[in-house]
Scaffold this motif. Structure first.
Motif, PDB file in Angstrom:
ATOM      1  N   TYR A 162       0.842  -1.196   0.000  1.00 30.84           N
ATOM      2  CA  TYR A 162       0.000   0.000   0.000  1.00 30.84           C
ATOM      3  C   TYR A 162       0.881   1.252   0.000  1.00 30.84           C
ATOM      4  CZ  TYR A 162      -3.108   3.538   2.053  1.00 30.84           C
ATOM      5  OH  TYR A 162      -3.813   4.695   2.323  1.00 30.84           O
ATOM      6  N   TYR A 163       1.878   1.278   0.853  1.00 31.72           N
ATOM      7  CA  TYR A 163       2.731   2.469   0.978  1.00 31.72           C
ATOM      8  C   TYR A 163       3.659   2.630  -0.218  1.00 31.72           C
ATOM      9  CZ  TYR A 163       1.128   2.428   5.806  1.00 31.72           C
ATOM     10  OH  TYR A 163       0.341   2.439   6.931  1.00 31.72           O
ATOM     11  N   LEU A 164       4.272   1.536  -0.659  1.00 31.64           N
ATOM     12  CA  LEU A 164       5.211   1.643  -1.771  1.00 31.64           C
ATOM     13  C   LEU A 164       4.510   2.060  -3.057  1.00 31.64           C
ATOM     14  CD1 LEU A 164       7.637  -1.387  -1.222  1.00 31.64           C
ATOM     15  CD2 LEU A 164       7.907   0.993  -0.540  1.00 31.64           C
ATOM     16  N   SER A 165       3.334   1.514  -3.305  1.00 26.47           N
ATOM     17  CA  SER A 165       2.605   1.905  -4.511  1.00 26.47           C
ATOM     18  C   SER A 165       2.196   3.379  -4.443  1.00 26.47           C
ATOM     19  CB  SER A 165       1.376   1.022  -4.688  1.00 26.47           C
ATOM     20  OG  SER A 165       0.487   1.166  -3.581  1.00 26.47           O
ATOM     21  N   PHE A 166       1.800   3.831  -3.259  1.00 26.62           N
ATOM     22  CA  PHE A 166       1.413   5.244  -3.109  1.00 26.62           C
ATOM     23  C   PHE A 166       2.611   6.157  -3.333  1.00 26.62           C
ATOM     24  CE2 PHE A 166       1.073   8.973  -0.337  1.00 26.62           C
ATOM     25  CZ  PHE A 166      -0.052   9.571  -0.877  1.00 26.62           C
ATOM     26  N   ILE A 167       3.758   5.795  -2.783  1.00 28.46           N
ATOM     27  CA  ILE A 167       4.963   6.623  -2.934  1.00 28.46           C
ATOM     28  C   ILE A 167       5.402   6.658  -4.396  1.00 28.46           C
ATOM     29  CG2 ILE A 167       7.433   6.721  -2.391  1.00 28.46           C
ATOM     30  CD1 ILE A 167       6.744   5.778   0.424  1.00 28.46           C
ATOM     31  N   CYS A 168       5.347   5.525  -5.077  1.00 30.61           N
ATOM     32  CA  CYS A 168       5.744   5.494  -6.490  1.00 30.61           C
ATOM     33  C   CYS A 168       4.841   6.387  -7.344  1.00 30.61           C
ATOM     34  CB  CYS A 168       5.716   4.061  -7.011  1.00 30.61           C
ATOM     35  SG  CYS A 168       7.025   3.016  -6.340  1.00 30.61           S
ATOM     36  N   LEU A 169       3.551   6.401  -7.028  1.00 31.19           N
ATOM     37  CA  LEU A 169       2.619   7.202  -7.820  1.00 31.19           C
ATOM     38  C   LEU A 169       2.765   8.697  -7.546  1.00 31.19           C
ATOM     39  CD1 LEU A 169      -0.667   5.080  -7.666  1.00 31.19           C
ATOM     40  CD2 LEU A 169       0.735   5.547  -9.676  1.00 31.19           C
ATOM     41  N   THR A 170       2.959   9.054  -6.298  1.00 31.65           N
ATOM     42  CA  THR A 170       2.952  10.476  -5.923  1.00 31.65           C
ATOM     43  C   THR A 170       4.355  11.075  -5.899  1.00 31.65           C
ATOM     44  OG1 THR A 170       2.956   9.849  -3.564  1.00 31.65           O
ATOM     45  CG2 THR A 170       0.825  10.259  -4.622  1.00 31.65           C
ATOM     46  N   ALA A 171       5.195  10.589  -5.009  1.00 30.88           N
ATOM     47  CA  ALA A 171       6.519  11.198  -4.816  1.00 30.88           C
ATOM     48  C   ALA A 171       7.405  11.054  -6.042  1.00 30.88           C
ATOM     49  CB  ALA A 171       7.204  10.582  -3.604  1.00 30.88           C
ATOM     50  N   PHE A 172       7.290   9.950  -6.759  1.00 29.65           N
ATOM     51  CA  PHE A 172       8.170   9.714  -7.899  1.00 29.65           C
ATOM     52  C   PHE A 172       7.543  10.127  -9.228  1.00 29.65           C
ATOM     53  CE2 PHE A 172      10.074   6.059  -5.244  1.00 29.65           C
ATOM     54  CZ  PHE A 172      10.877   6.961  -4.566  1.00 29.65           C
ATOM     55  N   ALA A 173       6.310   9.750  -9.465  1.00 27.83           N
ATOM     56  CA  ALA A 173       5.685  10.001 -10.768  1.00 27.83           C
ATOM     57  C   ALA A 173       5.131  11.414 -10.871  1.00 27.83           C
ATOM     58  CB  ALA A 173       4.584   8.971 -11.018  1.00 27.83           C
ATOM     59  N   PHE A 174       4.150  11.754 -10.039  1.00 27.39           N
ATOM     60  CA  PHE A 174       3.461  13.033 -10.198  1.00 27.39           C
ATOM     61  C   PHE A 174       4.342  14.234  -9.859  1.00 27.39           C
ATOM     62  CE2 PHE A 174      -0.242  10.195  -9.884  1.00 27.39           C
ATOM     63  CZ  PHE A 174      -0.944  10.646 -10.989  1.00 27.39           C
ATOM     64  N   LEU A 175       5.164  14.126  -8.821  1.00 23.09           N
ATOM     65  CA  LEU A 175       6.034  15.255  -8.479  1.00 23.09           C
ATOM     66  C   LEU A 175       7.070  15.506  -9.570  1.00 23.09           C
ATOM     67  CD1 LEU A 175       6.642  14.938  -4.629  1.00 23.09           C
ATOM     68  CD2 LEU A 175       5.129  16.490  -5.862  1.00 23.09           C
TER      69      LEU A 175
END
Length: 268
Positions: A207-220
């Motif tokens: 749950y956390y890793l997928s969220f971080i990949c989507l937000t912190a890495f992709a969208f930012l």
């Protein structure tokens, strides 16, 4: 005669407000005004505080004089209020002049003058380009931020459902879960949050890793890419304006070709 005198005064004020030395003087006074606000937050002697108050009123009068010069120097008075910075300055000076009985409110009115430091944007071209780039990037950033909010909302709803019973302080409702996810995205002790839920649900690391990949890495990274792209386009536009009217290599070759043809005709 009166009209001629006013026209002469307007021309002089117009030259004064476009003078770089005058602009630097205004910026210097703005910085001094901001420093006075900072000094007043410390414990100072009464005589020094009285001197600061006198200097504060003198700066307020200077701001009022500056606004008056800029307004009179404007050839078309309506254009003065079409400039956002002029409206901002007028509002700040007006708030500084309004007599307010409550001491805290009067202090807030004087604090508004700190924001006049933003006037440096009108003098430093690089800052002006940066602000223009950010404003032009807002439409594109809006869609990215909207998509990011959708991801946040989905993960917050899932987190509240799955982890609400584990720690209501972090996952009690969807609003608190949004704040917790923002903490996870900024990597502020996010592992403590993850290990707490992993003690109950061992798979929750996904749950956390997928969220971080989507937000912190992709969208930012998308946000940074959009801003950088707009800044590059603004810099190219500024360079094009600087070189506008200068002959290009194609123009030079065309002129040389035409000169050779004329010389050949003259020889014949």
């Amino acid at each position: 005669m009166a009209a001629f005198s006013f026209q002469t005064l307007q021309n002089k004020f117009d030259q004064l407000r476009s003078n770089k030395v005058f602009e630097l003087l205004v910026i210097g006074v703005i910085i001094v005004s901001a420093l006075i606000i900072g000094v007043k937050t410390f414990e100072v002697p009464d005589w020094f505080n009285s001197a600061l108050n006198i200097l504060d009123w003198a700066i307020t009068l200077f701001f009022l004089t500056e606004i008056t010069i800029r307004f009179i120097g404007e050839p078309r008075k309506r254009d003065f209020f079409k400039n956002g910075w002029n409206l901002f300055d007028t509002l700040v000076v007006t708030l500084s002049l309004i007599p307010i009985g409550h001491q805290d409110m009067a202090l807030i009115a004087r604090l508004v003058r700190v924001f006049r430091v933003l006037r440096m944007v009108s003098i430093i071209p690089e800052l002006r380009t940066l602000i223009n780039s950010l404003l032009k990037a807002l439409p594109q950033l809006g869609y990215v931020l909207l998509m990011m909010f959708v991801i946040f909302y989905i993960y917050a709803a899932v987190g509240t459902t799955l982890f609400g019973a584990i720690n209501p302080t972090l996952w009690g409702d969807i609003a608190i879960s949004l704040l917790t996810l923002f903490r996870v995205m900024t990597f502020e002790d996010w592992t403590d949050v993850m290990y707490e839920t992993m003690a109950v649900h061992g798979w929750s690391w996904m749950y956390y890793l997928s969220f971080i990949c989507l937000t912190a890495f992709a969208f930012l990274n998308m946000v940074i890419g959009i801003v950088v792209n707009v800044i590059e386009n603004e810099n190219k536009a500024e360079e094009a304006k600087l070189h506008e009217g200068e002959p290009t290599l194609i123009d030079i070759h065309a002129e040389l070709k035409a000169l050779r043809a004329e010389i050949k005709t003259l020889k014949q």
